[in-house]
Design an enzyme around this catalytic site. Sequence first.
Site, PDB file in Angstrom:
ATOM      1  N   GLU A 208      -4.582  -5.847  -1.013  1.00 16.35           N
ATOM      2  CA  GLU A 208      -5.928  -5.253  -1.040  1.00 16.35           C
ATOM      3  C   GLU A 208      -6.994  -6.049  -0.281  1.00 16.35           C
ATOM      4  O   GLU A 208      -8.050  -6.370  -0.830  1.00 16.35           O
ATOM      5  CB  GLU A 208      -6.369  -5.032  -2.494  1.00 16.35           C
ATOM      6  N   GLU A 314       0.376   0.892  -6.057  1.00 11.18           N
ATOM      7  CA  GLU A 314      -0.373   0.803  -7.316  1.00 11.18           C
ATOM      8  C   GLU A 314      -0.981   2.162  -7.608  1.00 11.18           C
ATOM      9  O   GLU A 314      -1.513   2.827  -6.714  1.00 11.18           O
ATOM     10  CB  GLU A 314      -1.500  -0.240  -7.241  1.00 11.18           C
TER      11      GLU A 314
END
Length: 421
Positions: A208, A314
């Site tokens: 991320e 995710e």
Amino acid sequence: MHSVFLALVGLALFHSVSSQFSPGFPYGSQKVRGVNLGGWLVLEPWITPSIFDNTGNPNIVDEWTFGQYYDRATATSVLQNHWNTWITQNDFANIAAAGLNHVRLPIGYWAFEVGPGEPYIQGQLPYLQNAVQWASQYGLKLIVDLHGVPGSQNGRSCRYDNSGHRISYPTWQSNQTNIARTDAIIKQIASMFAGQANVVPIIAPINEPAGYYGSSVLTPLRQYYYDSYGNIRYPYGTSTQSNTVVLLHDAFQPLSYWNGFETPSNFQGVAMDTHIYQVFSNADVQMSWQSHINTACGTQSTLSNFDLWLMVGEWSPAVTDCATYLNGRGNGARYDGSYPGSTYVGSCTGLTGSASTFSSSYKTFLRQFWEAQVISYEKSNGWLMWAWKTESADEWSYLAGLQNGWIPWSPTNLQYPTICG
């Protein structure tokens, strides 16, 4: 001459065969179905709030401040107890029994190397090795995910304590020393697992990164991705390739931004990771349950048309940000209006915490939403749900879903196979 020619042809054939990429899992033909071992080797306050509450110090908000402000001996003891108990061999047995084939294991750079003035506590690596051994024992594939890097790759004080250090702006990308340290750690990880692609088929070199800050992040990130390809695919210091897949995060950019990036035939063994949540904006938490399902179903066309192996690394069946500390320790929730700049949508009571407080209609919805996402994300090469376990937010827990009926013990055992139409 004839025999020399044949020998040369044989050598060429041998080279082409020996350099053929052979991953430890058939990513193009079989679906990834997995779960994240979140909050184990990288602390997250919302996954284990008790660890943070027990410090009695509201300034301890992430793993950096845990090492910085807490008594060192106590902090070390708490961490070691947590590493020994949060995820065990029994969890790997249960993950395999639930019909899953992958686990993604977040780990911080500080497990490998701590610089001057950095307060992190080390000791995670034996648990990484345990995890690899347990994955092998139960036939699971393990993704090593470098979840936090020096200087933090996403910072943002509102929620991103998952890099280990919650700061107002990421500094990883603006300091060449940070990037060089990260490269060295990726080389170390790639070397550790170079011959074990059958158990550790994937390394994810950064989690991320904050691509929403634009070219100041994306330009150094793209270079880091090229360097990571070299470090992961060529770990031997020679022209010999590994069979390890490089899993790149999309940096919160539309997948179209990455079209043509590190694609065959110049690159082999590259996959893209995208994360899909429906809880981290005011608009998200204001949606009706049906709108959440429709939004999940609406991802299918994008996910099915990408030029690399693609997985949703995710996601969650959660539809509120009500879980304690989800937005960072000390921050409230958008859903109940206790987060700065949010408007009250409803009470969090019965939507987070123990599944024993969940209504049957809510649990039915969680099942429907879970299935809508699984169906949709399997239009890509598969998925890994976040997370396997939580201390007190059952709507986020794969294990709690199994125990309370909104996740099936086989991920292909769907009750609502036509939920997306």
